[in-house]
Design an enzyme around this catalytic site. Structure first.
Site, mmCIF file in Angstrom:
data_model
loop_
_atom_site.group_PDB
_atom_site.id
_atom_site.type_symbol
_atom_site.label_atom_id
_atom_site.label_comp_id
_atom_site.label_asym_id
_atom_site.label_seq_id
_atom_site.Cartn_x
_atom_site.Cartn_y
_atom_site.Cartn_z
ATOM 1 N N GLN A 86 0.716 -1.145 0.050
ATOM 2 C CA GLN A 86 -0.022 -0.152 -0.044
ATOM 3 C C GLN A 86 1.087 0.963 0.030
ATOM 4 O OE1 GLN A 86 -2.157 1.783 3.433
ATOM 5 N NE2 GLN A 86 -3.963 0.987 2.314
ATOM 6 N N TYR A 134 -5.210 11.020 4.222
ATOM 7 C CA TYR A 134 -4.027 11.187 3.496
ATOM 8 C C TYR A 134 -4.104 11.893 2.334
ATOM 9 C CZ TYR A 134 -2.971 8.177 7.264
ATOM 10 O OH TYR A 134 -2.742 7.756 8.946
ATOM 11 N N ARG A 167 -7.565 2.243 -2.147
ATOM 12 C CA ARG A 167 -8.507 2.214 -0.947
ATOM 13 C C ARG A 167 -9.284 3.569 -0.809
ATOM 14 N NH1 ARG A 167 -9.160 -0.788 3.996
ATOM 15 N NH2 ARG A 167 -9.274 0.485 5.755
ATOM 16 N N GLY A 194 -9.094 -6.858 9.387
ATOM 17 C CA GLY A 194 -8.150 -5.931 10.324
ATOM 18 C C GLY A 194 -7.697 -6.663 11.408
#
Length: 354
Positions: free
Chosen positions: A98, A179, A226, A310
């Site tokens: 990622q 982000y 994502r 997760g």
């Protein structure tokens, strides 16, 4: 009926089932951003998850925000990730690295060059960040000049090439969680008046350019992204009025031919359905707080092609076996999620020794 144990092909990857390990920051890289000595063991232990999406990995010095997160833009980084990829492949798993450029979610003391964070606009997120001297306010970022945006896009593409060189099967663009990609999408973080702000198409432009550049560099069938529509992380505030940006993105990513969209789902079921209608690639859905009993529900309902897990993956290296057998799950060591050492990282027991 399709269930989580049905095989699936995602881009170039043939996967044995429809579960994936979600990306989770572990903060255990070396100071220079090279994956730590235990990283290969950590990911190898979880290879039965089929598709392992790594922790966020910075594509450049500017992309780093947190202490001891890994990078993928130097020879040392490539060598470190090669050990991880080889270990995962030895156990039959696939690895997607990622790519995470944090943008304004940074502090100068956490980066190699000590520079002011960069972002679409000079708007601080209004949150604190952990540093070597404790929690500090994140400073106001510097707005990227238009020509600097092109360099940031190029940094993503370069990092993607390095990821494939390191043996990764795919890369995932981190376009979520507040982000830099998410910052360009969100009206309260992006007040630009050039080609990267204002309209739906302009707010989406950076994400589309990053996706296109990476697809051109390594192949669209090795590229995923994502997204986290409406998730208020890192000072991001979108609201339903920004849903149209995500509908547009789904269409653009379908045009490019991305292998998958990985959606951190905040509960907007209509938007989830709209993205699924507009995107013909694989849709991976991550629902925060998904219980063991809910695993597979999106696959069974046809609302997703895969589900990412997760914390259960983190704390159960053999989660697939436990789910298949109905075996109990390990207790989660929440206080050991981040930082150095083996505890809470590679010491979770498997069924034979649980």
């Amino acid at each position: 009926m399709t269930d989580i144990w049905s095989p699936i092909t995602v881009g170039r990857m043939s996967l044995p089932h429809r579960l994936a390990m979600a990306p989770m920051t572990r903060s255990r890289a070396q100071v220079d951003g090279t994956p730590g000595a235990l990283a290969a063991q950590y990911y190898q232990q979880r290879a039965s998850m089929g598709l392992l999406i790594t922790e966020g990995t910075q594509p450049s010095d500017d992309g780093q925000g947190y202490l001891t997160t890994p990078g993928i833009y130097t020879d040392a980084h490539v060598k470190g990730w090669r050990q991880v990829a080889d270990a995962v492949h030895a156990e039959g798993g696939k690895l997607a690295i990622q790519l995470m450029h944090v943008g304004r979610m940074s502090h100068p003391s956490n980066t190699p060059h000590g520079r002011q964070p960069v972002a679409p606009s000079a708007i601080a997120p209004g949150v604190e960040m952990f540093t070597a001297t404790g929690m500090l306010d994140i400073p106001e970022p510097r707005a990227l000049e238009t020509d600097e945006i092109a360099q940031t896009v190029a940094d993503f593409a370069y990092a993607a090439r390095r990821a494939i060189e390191a043996g990764a099967d795919a890369v995932e663009i981190h376009g979520a969680n507040g982000y830099i990609v998410h910052q360009f999408l969100a009206p309260n973080a992006n007040t630009r008046i050039d080609a990267y702000g204002g309209s739906v198409e302009n707010h989406a432009r950076f994400a589309v350019e990053v996706a296109q550049a990476i697809a051109d560099a390594i192949g669209a069938d090795r590229t995923g992204i994502r997204l986290s529509p409406g998730i208020p992380m890192g000072g991001i505030k979108e609201g339903s009025e920004n849903d149209e940006v995500y509908r547009y993105l789904a269409e653009q990513f379908d045009r490019i031919g991305l292998a998958y969209i990985h959606l951190l789902h905040g509960g907007n079921e209509q938007l989830l359905a709209d993205i699924r209608d507009r995107f013909s690639g694989t849709l991976i859905v991550n629902r925060p707080g998904r219980t063991r009993e809910q695993v597979g529900s999106d696959i069974a309902a046809g609302t997703a092609d895969m589900e990412s897990i997760g914390v259960m993956s983190l704390s159960n290296p053999d989660l697939v076996a436990r789910l298949r057998m109905g075996a109990p799950l390990n207790e989660v060591k929440y206080d050991k999620f981040y930082g150095a050492g083996t505890e809470g990282y590679v010491d979770y027991p498997v069924l034979e020794t649980a």
